[in-house]
Design a protein around this motif. Structure first.
Motif, PDB file in Angstrom:
ATOM      1  N   GLY A  59       0.875  -1.247  -0.310  1.00 57.31           N
ATOM      2  CA  GLY A  59       0.100  -0.718  -0.028  1.00 57.31           C
ATOM      3  C   GLY A  59       0.845   1.141  -0.550  1.00 57.31           C
ATOM      4  N   VAL A  60      -0.167   2.468   0.412  1.00 58.93           N
ATOM      5  CA  VAL A  60       0.978   3.652   0.304  1.00 58.93           C
ATOM      6  C   VAL A  60       0.489   4.043   2.088  1.00 58.93           C
ATOM      7  N   LEU A  61       1.809   4.918   2.184  1.00 58.09           N
ATOM      8  CA  LEU A  61       1.798   5.577   3.840  1.00 58.09           C
ATOM      9  C   LEU A  61       1.332   7.193   3.498  1.00 58.09           C
ATOM     10  N   PRO A  62       0.205   7.388   4.737  1.00 53.53           N
ATOM     11  CA  PRO A  62       0.391   9.289   4.045  1.00 53.53           C
ATOM     12  C   PRO A  62       1.115   9.714   4.557  1.00 53.53           C
ATOM     13  N   GLY A  63       1.667  10.804   3.697  1.00 49.70           N
ATOM     14  CA  GLY A  63       2.732  11.917   3.348  1.00 49.70           C
ATOM     15  C   GLY A  63       3.719  11.068   3.163  1.00 49.70           C
ATOM     16  N   THR A  64       3.920   9.659   2.150  1.00 47.99           N
ATOM     17  CA  THR A  64       5.699   9.605   1.509  1.00 47.99           C
ATOM     18  C   THR A  64       4.787   9.585  -0.047  1.00 47.99           C
ATOM     19  N   GLY A  65       4.071  10.001  -1.034  1.00 48.78           N
ATOM     20  CA  GLY A  65       3.807   9.958  -1.792  1.00 48.78           C
ATOM     21  C   GLY A  65       3.222   9.014  -2.214  1.00 48.78           C
ATOM     22  N   ASP A  66       3.572   8.964  -3.958  1.00 44.89           N
ATOM     23  CA  ASP A  66       2.338   7.982  -4.489  1.00 44.89           C
ATOM     24  C   ASP A  66       3.006   6.346  -4.345  1.00 44.89           C
ATOM     25  N   ALA A  67       4.028   5.883  -3.917  1.00 46.50           N
ATOM     26  CA  ALA A  67       4.494   4.679  -3.869  1.00 46.50           C
ATOM     27  C   ALA A  67       4.472   3.768  -3.330  1.00 46.50           C
ATOM     28  N   ARG A  68       3.984   2.945  -4.585  1.00 47.32           N
ATOM     29  CA  ARG A  68       2.677   1.879  -3.500  1.00 47.32           C
ATOM     30  C   ARG A  68       4.313   1.282  -2.871  1.00 47.32           C
ATOM     31  N   HIS A  69       4.539   0.254  -1.958  1.00 45.45           N
ATOM     32  CA  HIS A  69       5.594  -0.420  -1.332  1.00 45.45           C
ATOM     33  C   HIS A  69       5.114  -1.980  -0.359  1.00 45.45           C
ATOM     34  N   ASP A  70       6.067  -3.452  -0.114  1.00 48.79           N
ATOM     35  CA  ASP A  70       5.590  -3.657   0.742  1.00 48.79           C
ATOM     36  C   ASP A  70       6.153  -3.910   1.664  1.00 48.79           C
ATOM     37  N   ARG A  71       5.668  -3.969   2.528  1.00 43.76           N
ATOM     38  CA  ARG A  71       6.007  -3.689   3.809  1.00 43.76           C
ATOM     39  C   ARG A  71       5.613  -4.959   5.003  1.00 43.76           C
ATOM     40  N   ILE A  72       6.069  -5.714   5.928  1.00 42.73           N
ATOM     41  CA  ILE A  72       6.077  -6.941   6.844  1.00 42.73           C
ATOM     42  C   ILE A  72       5.040  -6.337   8.282  1.00 42.73           C
ATOM     43  N   GLY A  73       4.065  -6.578   8.178  1.00 43.14           N
ATOM     44  CA  GLY A  73       3.579  -6.739   9.590  1.00 43.14           C
ATOM     45  C   GLY A  73       2.806  -8.248  10.493  1.00 43.14           C
ATOM     46  N   VAL A  74       2.536  -8.682  11.259  1.00 48.64           N
ATOM     47  CA  VAL A  74       2.604  -8.920  13.011  1.00 48.64           C
ATOM     48  C   VAL A  74       0.908  -8.936  12.905  1.00 48.64           C
ATOM     49  N   ALA A  75      -0.252 -10.270  12.709  1.00 48.15           N
ATOM     50  CA  ALA A  75      -0.458 -10.160  13.863  1.00 48.15           C
ATOM     51  C   ALA A  75      -0.581 -11.616  14.501  1.00 48.15           C
ATOM     52  N   GLU A  76      -1.560 -12.204  15.562  1.00 49.28           N
ATOM     53  CA  GLU A  76      -1.662 -12.989  17.112  1.00 49.28           C
ATOM     54  C   GLU A  76      -3.341 -13.995  15.999  1.00 49.28           C
ATOM     55  N   ILE A  77      -2.691 -14.806  16.173  1.00 51.88           N
ATOM     56  CA  ILE A  77      -4.020 -15.880  15.448  1.00 51.88           C
ATOM     57  C   ILE A  77      -4.742 -16.358  16.929  1.00 51.88           C
ATOM     58  N   LYS A  78      -5.887 -16.019  16.736  1.00 51.29           N
ATOM     59  CA  LYS A  78      -6.855 -16.277  18.158  1.00 51.29           C
ATOM     60  C   LYS A  78      -7.862 -18.070  18.003  1.00 51.29           C
ATOM     61  N   SER A  79      -8.070 -18.290  16.895  1.00 49.27           N
ATOM     62  CA  SER A  79      -8.832 -19.587  16.736  1.00 49.27           C
ATOM     63  C   SER A  79      -9.222 -19.355  15.590  1.00 49.27           C
ATOM     64  N   VAL A  80      -9.373 -20.602  14.836  1.00 45.96           N
ATOM     65  CA  VAL A  80      -9.423 -21.046  13.078  1.00 45.96           C
ATOM     66  C   VAL A  80     -10.458 -22.045  12.988  1.00 45.96           C
ATOM     67  N   SER A  81     -11.827 -21.443  12.032  1.00 44.46           N
ATOM     68  CA  SER A  81     -12.244 -22.034  12.349  1.00 44.46           C
ATOM     69  C   SER A  81     -12.749 -23.313  10.865  1.00 44.46           C
ATOM     70  N   SER A  82     -13.256 -24.235  10.051  1.00 44.93           N
ATOM     71  CA  SER A  82     -12.755 -24.203   8.105  1.00 44.93           C
ATOM     72  C   SER A  82     -13.157 -23.126   7.331  1.00 44.93           C
ATOM     73  N   ASP A  83     -13.697 -22.155   8.424  1.00 48.84           N
ATOM     74  CA  ASP A  83     -13.972 -21.430   7.177  1.00 48.84           C
ATOM     75  C   ASP A  83     -13.496 -19.316   8.123  1.00 48.84           C
ATOM     76  N   THR A  84     -12.896 -19.665   8.849  1.00 46.34           N
ATOM     77  CA  THR A  84     -12.979 -17.748   9.621  1.00 46.34           C
ATOM     78  C   THR A  84     -11.613 -17.875   9.955  1.00 46.34           C
ATOM     79  N   ILE A  85     -11.171 -17.145  10.126  1.00 43.92           N
ATOM     80  CA  ILE A  85      -9.654 -17.034  10.646  1.00 43.92           C
ATOM     81  C   ILE A  85      -9.869 -15.964  11.781  1.00 43.92           C
ATOM     82  N   ALA A  86      -9.713 -15.977  13.056  1.00 37.40           N
ATOM     83  CA  ALA A  86     -10.248 -14.150  14.420  1.00 37.40           C
ATOM     84  C   ALA A  86      -7.947 -14.458  14.242  1.00 37.40           C
ATOM     85  N   LEU A  87      -8.038 -12.935  13.861  1.00 34.16           N
ATOM     86  CA  LEU A  87      -7.373 -12.243  14.279  1.00 34.16           C
ATOM     87  C   LEU A  87      -7.389 -10.846  15.421  1.00 34.16           C
ATOM     88  N   ILE A  88      -5.846 -11.197  16.098  1.00 35.55           N
ATOM     89  CA  ILE A  88      -5.465  -9.775  16.788  1.00 35.55           C
ATOM     90  C   ILE A  88      -4.267  -8.952  16.430  1.00 35.55           C
TER      91      ILE A  88
END
Length: 320
Positions: A59-88
């Motif tokens: 995506g594009v960070l506000p205030g950094t121009g129009d260039a899209r970049h790949d970045r890395i994030g993290v979430a905690e997996i709280k639960s998983v079903s056959s159709d859904t995943i719950a994250l924090i």
């Protein structure tokens, strides 16, 4: 784990046994910042009693121009079903590894996270695109959320890592003389200085007209006792646009045996959220099933690239 024996010799039955989530993409692009366009490249790490999901956003960070970049994030997996995943979302929902300054080896994109806990530290290796050849970079953390970058480790991309014999072993991909990808192995005692095991690839495309006869990409490693498993993408006619996943096993990460029932997983129906191409198969296990998180797209590089994280499940009671 027992995943090898779960599959039979009929690839059709193996692929059809998976239930693709009706909610795909289960982790869609969202917001208006670092992951507003794509989500991709899932990697799972058990850390301090939590199941952490590292992934790429584009995506594009506000205030950094129009260039899209790949970045890395993290979430905690709280639960998983056959159709859904719950994250924090952790780190207040912000990215945790950013692109480098102009002119750096990773000034365009940081992507393809591969995490391991080693000597009390979380080591996050990633693909870096920027000044110079595609390469593998490193960031480390004591809590799995706040990371410090350490620079370039080696040429290559799409790493994955395991701990073996007190060392970090890395499987990563590089292009051959025909621009196709193949896999190499390196190891390190300190996580920073890596020695290659061999100048030749340990895993490459199949011969003949097999489903992975043209290219293999984006491997993910698993360990079960003294045995190592790899799930990887492949195609019989495209480079870095896999339509199937295969399974292989090894006693030493160097000599690999393909499953006789490969491929074990395929794209969804044409036009679906994962109907064009699939990458980075990250496997987790619940009491009832195996859960596969992966990057899926409606199309491929020929059109309609829509990378977002999808999910499929396979019951442990499946008879294949």
């Amino acid at each position: 784990m027992g995943i090898w024996n779960l599959f039979g010799d009929d690839y059709r039955k193996n692929c059809l046994a998976w239930q693709h989530s009706t909610q795909n993409p289960v982790i869609p692009a969202s917001g208006n910042t670092w992951k507003s366009c794509w989500t991709a490249n899932p990697d799972i790490l058990a850390h301090c009693g939590k199941t952490l999901l590292y992934y790429r956003g584009n995506g594009v960070l506000p205030g950094t121009g129009d260039a899209r970049h790949d970045r890395i994030g993290v979430a905690e997996i709280k639960s998983v079903s056959s159709d859904t995943i719950a994250l924090i979302e952790l780190a207040d929902g912000k990215h945790i590894v950013d692109v480098g300054e102009d002119g750096a080896f990773d000034d365009a994109h940081v992507l393809d996270p591969a995490c391991i806990e080693f000597n009390g530290t979380v080591w996050l290796y990633y693909s870096a695109v920027g000044n110079g050849p595609d390469s593998v970079g490193l960031a480390t953390s004591t809590d799995g959320t706040h990371f410090v970058k350490h620079g370039k480790i080696m040429d290559g991309r799409a790493p994955d890592v395991v701990v073996k014999d007190g060392k970090i072993f890395m499987l990563y991909q590089k292009r051959d003389s025909q621009d196709r990808y193949e896999f190499f192995v390196a190891h390190s005692s300190d996580g920073i200085r890596f020695d290659t095991v061999s100048d030749t690839a340990v895993f490459a495309h199949s011969e003949g007209r097999a489903w992975d006869s043209h290219d293999v990409v984006t491997p993910r490693l698993l360990q079960d006792g003294d045995e190592y498993f790899m799930i990887y993408g492949g195609s019989s006619y495209l480079i870095d646009q896999p339509d199937y996943f295969g399974l292989a096993r090894s006693p030493d990460l160097i000599h690999w045996e393909r499953h006789p029932g490969n491929p074990i997983f395929g794209c969804g129906p044409k036009g679906s959220e994962d109907g064009g191409a699939i990458w980075f198969p990250a496997l987790m296990e619940t009491e009832e099933s195996f859960v596969l998180l992966y990057e899926g797209s409606r199309g491929n590089y020929g059109g309609d690239i829509s990378s977002q994280i999808c999910m499929a499940t396979l019951s442990k009671t499946s008879k294949l």
